[in-house]
Design a protein around this motif. Sequence first.
Motif, short mmCIF file in Angstrom:
data_model
loop_
_atom_site.label_atom_id
_atom_site.label_comp_id
_atom_site.label_asym_id
_atom_site.label_seq_id
_atom_site.Cartn_x
_atom_site.Cartn_y
_atom_site.Cartn_z
N HIS A 189 -31.61 -14.93 102.76
CA HIS A 189 -31.27 -16.35 102.93
C HIS A 189 -30.80 -16.72 104.34
O HIS A 189 -31.05 -17.82 104.81
CB HIS A 189 -30.19 -16.74 101.93
N PHE A 223 -29.84 -19.47 109.89
CA PHE A 223 -30.40 -19.81 108.59
C PHE A 223 -31.91 -19.60 108.58
O PHE A 223 -32.60 -19.93 109.53
CB PHE A 223 -30.06 -21.26 108.24
N GLY A 226 -34.68 -24.49 105.92
CA GLY A 226 -34.05 -25.77 106.21
C GLY A 226 -34.04 -26.08 107.70
O GLY A 226 -34.60 -25.35 108.51
N ASN A 227 -33.37 -27.14 108.06
CA ASN A 227 -33.33 -27.57 109.45
C ASN A 227 -31.99 -27.32 110.12
O ASN A 227 -31.67 -27.91 111.15
CB ASN A 227 -33.66 -29.07 109.53
N ARG A 228 -31.18 -26.45 109.53
CA ARG A 228 -29.86 -26.20 110.08
C ARG A 228 -29.93 -25.37 111.36
O ARG A 228 -30.71 -24.41 111.45
CB ARG A 228 -28.99 -25.47 109.06
N TYR A 241 -23.49 -20.46 101.82
CA TYR A 241 -24.72 -21.22 102.03
C TYR A 241 -25.56 -21.21 100.77
O TYR A 241 -25.77 -20.16 100.14
CB TYR A 241 -25.50 -20.62 103.19
N PRO A 243 -29.20 -22.05 99.79
CA PRO A 243 -30.52 -22.38 100.38
C PRO A 243 -31.34 -23.35 99.54
O PRO A 243 -32.19 -24.06 100.09
CB PRO A 243 -31.20 -21.01 100.47
N ASN A 246 -29.96 -26.50 100.78
CA ASN A 246 -29.58 -26.42 102.20
C ASN A 246 -28.14 -26.88 102.43
O ASN A 246 -27.80 -27.45 103.45
CB ASN A 246 -30.53 -27.29 103.04
#
Length: 338
Positions: A189, A223, A226-228, A241, A243, A246
Amino acid sequence: MEKNYTNIDVLISKAISGNATPEEMHELEQWRSAADSNRVLYERTKKAWDRSEGYLSEEQLNQDKFQLTAEYSNYLSGKIKRISRQSFIYKIAAVLAFPVALGIGWHLFNGGEKQLQLSEQFCEISSPKGHVSKCILPDGTEVWINTGSSVVYNTASFNRGIREVELEGEAYFEVTSNKENPFVVVTSHANVKVTGTSFNVVAYSDSQEFETVLAEGNIELQFNAGNRESLDIKPGQRAVYYPANNDLKIQQVEADMFTSWRNGELLFKDATLNDLVKELERIYDIKFHLKPQTLGNFRFRGMFSYNNNLIEALEKIKKTSGIDYYIENKEVWLRKTN
């Protein structure tokens, strides 16, 4: 009745490398005589060993042999095995586990002249159910591996550039400082990148959450989905976290509450019974049931030791919470007493 030979891969490797005792040589001879396939496997493995010696200098052999001997001593509490991402070389990677050289598997035992890439040889250290294992990586980093968990690293590339390990489960790391060669814990993850620090990571592949707790130093959380963007974690912080959506939660915690397991202890402070049950299932490899399910919301505090047996743990729950138990078909049922 056919005799059950255990650790035959290790026995073969010790014999062909000249490290087997007379008793072990006698056991190996009995195994070879038990079946033609055993004899063929031994001869092919020995041939692979003999061919490899011409490609490695004596200095390389001695250096790798010394390294594996040291690793074996450190990993007595765990289980070590060589694995490979190429299935056709799995057997030779296994039979040459230790104390032979890391680069021995240069030839396959089917008579071919294909060379094995050292980058495809891995070492896995795992901890059996109910135990905590400790190992020391080639760079001096100390790793505590929780029950039912494992750590894998590339024997050829580790400590040459990025120091990378793959984690399945839970482990605590005390990383040797090296700013030029970052240390990365890879999970399904998220990844944890450091240069030298102490931290805990929980990352089970069958779980929908990832967790890390920083005891000291600094870590960078990366990560996988996602867009983190990457996030720096500070000492005393716990990052959880999720996933699937997100989502990320950062908490200020007492690190000892989340890292005491490496000393064979589980500390709970205002935890739910669901939290406690999840840990006990991993330690004792047994399924728990709650009657009713709302029982899982019961708040609990206390300490459990890995040295306690299951009944001792259940009795402690009963005395401190009034929750009774019974065991049926190797499963535990918890219920509120009247």
